[in-house]
Design a protein around this motif. Structure first.
Motif, PDB file in Angstrom:
ATOM      1  N   GLY A  21       0.805  -1.216   0.000  1.00 58.85           N
ATOM      2  CA  GLY A  21       0.000   0.000   0.000  1.00 58.85           C
ATOM      3  C   GLY A  21       0.836   1.262   0.000  1.00 58.85           C
ATOM      4  O   GLY A  21       0.500   2.254  -0.651  1.00 58.85           O
ATOM      5  N   LYS A  22       1.952   1.238   0.730  1.00 61.10           N
ATOM      6  CA  LYS A  22       2.816   2.424   0.772  1.00 61.10           C
ATOM      7  C   LYS A  22       3.341   2.797  -0.608  1.00 61.10           C
ATOM      8  O   LYS A  22       3.443   3.979  -0.948  1.00 61.10           O
ATOM      9  N   VAL A  41       0.913   4.908  -2.799  1.00 64.96           N
ATOM     10  CA  VAL A  41       0.854   6.330  -2.466  1.00 64.96           C
ATOM     11  C   VAL A  41       2.154   7.034  -2.861  1.00 64.96           C
ATOM     12  O   VAL A  41       2.142   8.081  -3.512  1.00 64.96           O
ATOM     13  N   GLY A  71      -4.751   7.487   4.028  1.00 68.90           N
ATOM     14  CA  GLY A  71      -5.615   6.793   3.081  1.00 68.90           C
ATOM     15  C   GLY A  71      -6.792   7.628   2.628  1.00 68.90           C
ATOM     16  O   GLY A  71      -7.102   7.707   1.426  1.00 68.90           O
ATOM     17  N   TYR A  74       1.183   9.945   5.908  1.00 65.48           N
ATOM     18  CA  TYR A  74       2.192   9.050   5.341  1.00 65.48           C
ATOM     19  C   TYR A  74       3.467   9.091   6.178  1.00 65.48           C
ATOM     20  O   TYR A  74       4.107   8.056   6.404  1.00 65.48           O
ATOM     21  N   TYR A  84      -3.827   0.910   1.228  1.00 71.51           N
ATOM     22  CA  TYR A  84      -2.805   1.460   2.133  1.00 71.51           C
ATOM     23  C   TYR A  84      -3.136   1.110   3.580  1.00 71.51           C
ATOM     24  O   TYR A  84      -2.289   0.605   4.339  1.00 71.51           O
TER      25      TYR A  84
END
Length: 439
Positions: free
Chosen positions: A27-28, A31, A97, A123, A193
């Motif tokens: 998920g990271k 982004v 998210g 983040y 994320y």
């Protein structure tokens, strides 16, 4: 910074723990890569920002991110307690998210800018927490390269998903349809994320810091202590170059596609090619890491990246062009694996003096600060060279310069790298040397 090698953990955690932790990178990466590869194009072409305005906004958000990383790291080491890292992720994941989705939903420029800043704050909280957990998961000698490789495999999977979604969105001719497509993809990306970081937290629950005793003793100025260590200082310089200059080609993909390949939609297949190549190459790099130092892997990887960029300069289209994209992807896998393995080894050999989170926060601050400058540099190139030859030329020349500087740092500081302690060609499992004392 020294520690007795005999006090270091020698048992690896279960494979499920390592895999569960690594899945957080899935998920990271969605982004992070969105900000690195398509965000400026979206802001300029769809959201109505000027190139310099959009670039300045992204640079500002990353600079804030960098400062916030370091502040969060110091606070967590000082007052976070045993569950401090988990708390960072629990707070940051929903914030990041949801705001990631809002970036592509909101229409007013100020609202979009606010969503970007809030997304980067969330983040940053997760980045410090999740990346510091690497120090706990890679607990035994030889684990650093293996777990870093697992993380990168999941990262590559996330980038592949982004490439498929962004390629589909960019192929649409109507800006409104593009915005709606991006918004749908961002909603899925934000949910991914949050879900993958939740899995990482569950997998790593109960893991303790390998340097808790030393961290408890503390050090009055841990940032200065790490900056005074020659190995860490050179690693930080390497991260600055690797995050600021080398990724400019990925940042340029939609614009490069317009200039060289007849359309921005080319960015999707190109990013997918790079990502698949990175995924295919990573097991090979992980196998090489069993016998060769991260420093050597990083040096070779940057050399391969230079060859790939030269190939794209000479023949940017056709089968050779796609082969060069794949070669570049393989190089990215090696250099990213190496730099995280080097960081893990240095922090572990410090014995956790001053806390485990501070060096990771300092590393992330340098990485994101340089990425901010890289975004600003590319925005200036877009503003000055849009429609001409400057943009496609810069997309390949700047990464070449970055890799040349990185090779100079790696070769010039050979005697300073921690990994030299195990000797070139020895297995990661045989590392028994300490970090050089702080200067």
């Amino acid at each position: 910074m020294t520690t007795d090698p005999e006090t270091l953990p020698s048992r690896s955690h279960a494979l499920l723990v390592q895999l569960g932790y690594s899945v957080g990178n899935l998920g990271k990466s969605v982004v992070w890569t969105s900000f690195e590869s398509i965000m400026l194009f979206y802001l300029v072409s769809i959201a109505g920002f000027g190139p310099l305005m959009g670039g300045a906004l992204l640079a500002l958000s990353l600079c804030w991110d960098a400062m916030f990383d370091l502040s969060v790291a110091r606070f967590t080491d000082a007052r976070g307690g045993a569950r401090g890292l988990a708390k960072l992720v629990l707070v940051g994941a929903p914030l990041c998210g949801v705001c990631f989705w809002l970036i592509f939903v909101l229409q007013a420029p100020m609202a979009v800018a606010a969503a970007i800043i809030a997304c980067r704050i969330g983040y940053s909280l997760c980045d410090v927490g999740h990346n510091t957990l690497l120090i706990r998961v890679a607990s035994a000698p030889g684990d650093a390269a293996r777990v870093s490789g697992m993380r990168l495999l999941f990262s590559a999977s996330g980038v592949a998903l982004l490439a498929l979604v962004s390629g589909s969105s960019l192929s649409l001719a109507d800006p409104l349809a593009q915005r709606q497509s991006f918004a749908s993809g961002a909603m899925a990306g934000g949910a991914l994320y949050m879900a993958t970081l939740a899995i990482a937290l569950i997998a790593t629950r109960g893991l303790n810091s390998p340097g808790q005793a030393a961290a408890g003793e503390g050090h009055s100025r841990p940032i200065l202590r790490y900056l005074g260590d020659p190995s860490f200082r050179r690693l930080l310089l390497l991260a600055v170059v690797q995050a600021g200059l080398v990724p400019l080609f990925q940042r340029a993909l939609p614009f490069y596609g317009q200039a060289v390949r007849g359309g921005a939609s080319w960015a999707g297949p190109a990013l997918l090619t790079i990502t698949i190549a990175q995924s295919v190459a990573l097991p090979g790099w992980m196998a090489i890491a069993r016998r060769h130092s991260p420093r050597r892997i990083a040096t070779v990887s940057h050399g391969v990246a230079i060859l790939a960029m030269i190939g794209l300069m000479v023949l940017p289209i056709g089968a050779l062009g796609m082969a060069m994209l794949a070669l570049f992807g393989g190089a990215l896998g090696g250099m990213n694996l190496a730099i995280w393995a080097l960081l893990t080894e240095i922090v572990q050999r410090s014995g956790g003096v001053g806390g485990e989170t501070t060096p990771v926060g300092l590393f992330l601050a340098g990485l994101k600060g340089s990425a901010a400058m890289g975004n600003l540099l590319f925005a200036a190139i877009v503003a000055v060279g849009a429609g001409g030859s400057l943009l496609p030329l810069s997309a390949t020349v700047v990464p070449i310069l970055g890799s040349l500087i990185a090779i100079g740092l790696l070769i010039g500081g050979r005697g300073l790298w921690l990994s030299q302690g195990r000797g070139e060609g020895q297995s990661g499992g045989e590392l028994h040397q300490t970090v050089s004392p702080a200067a």
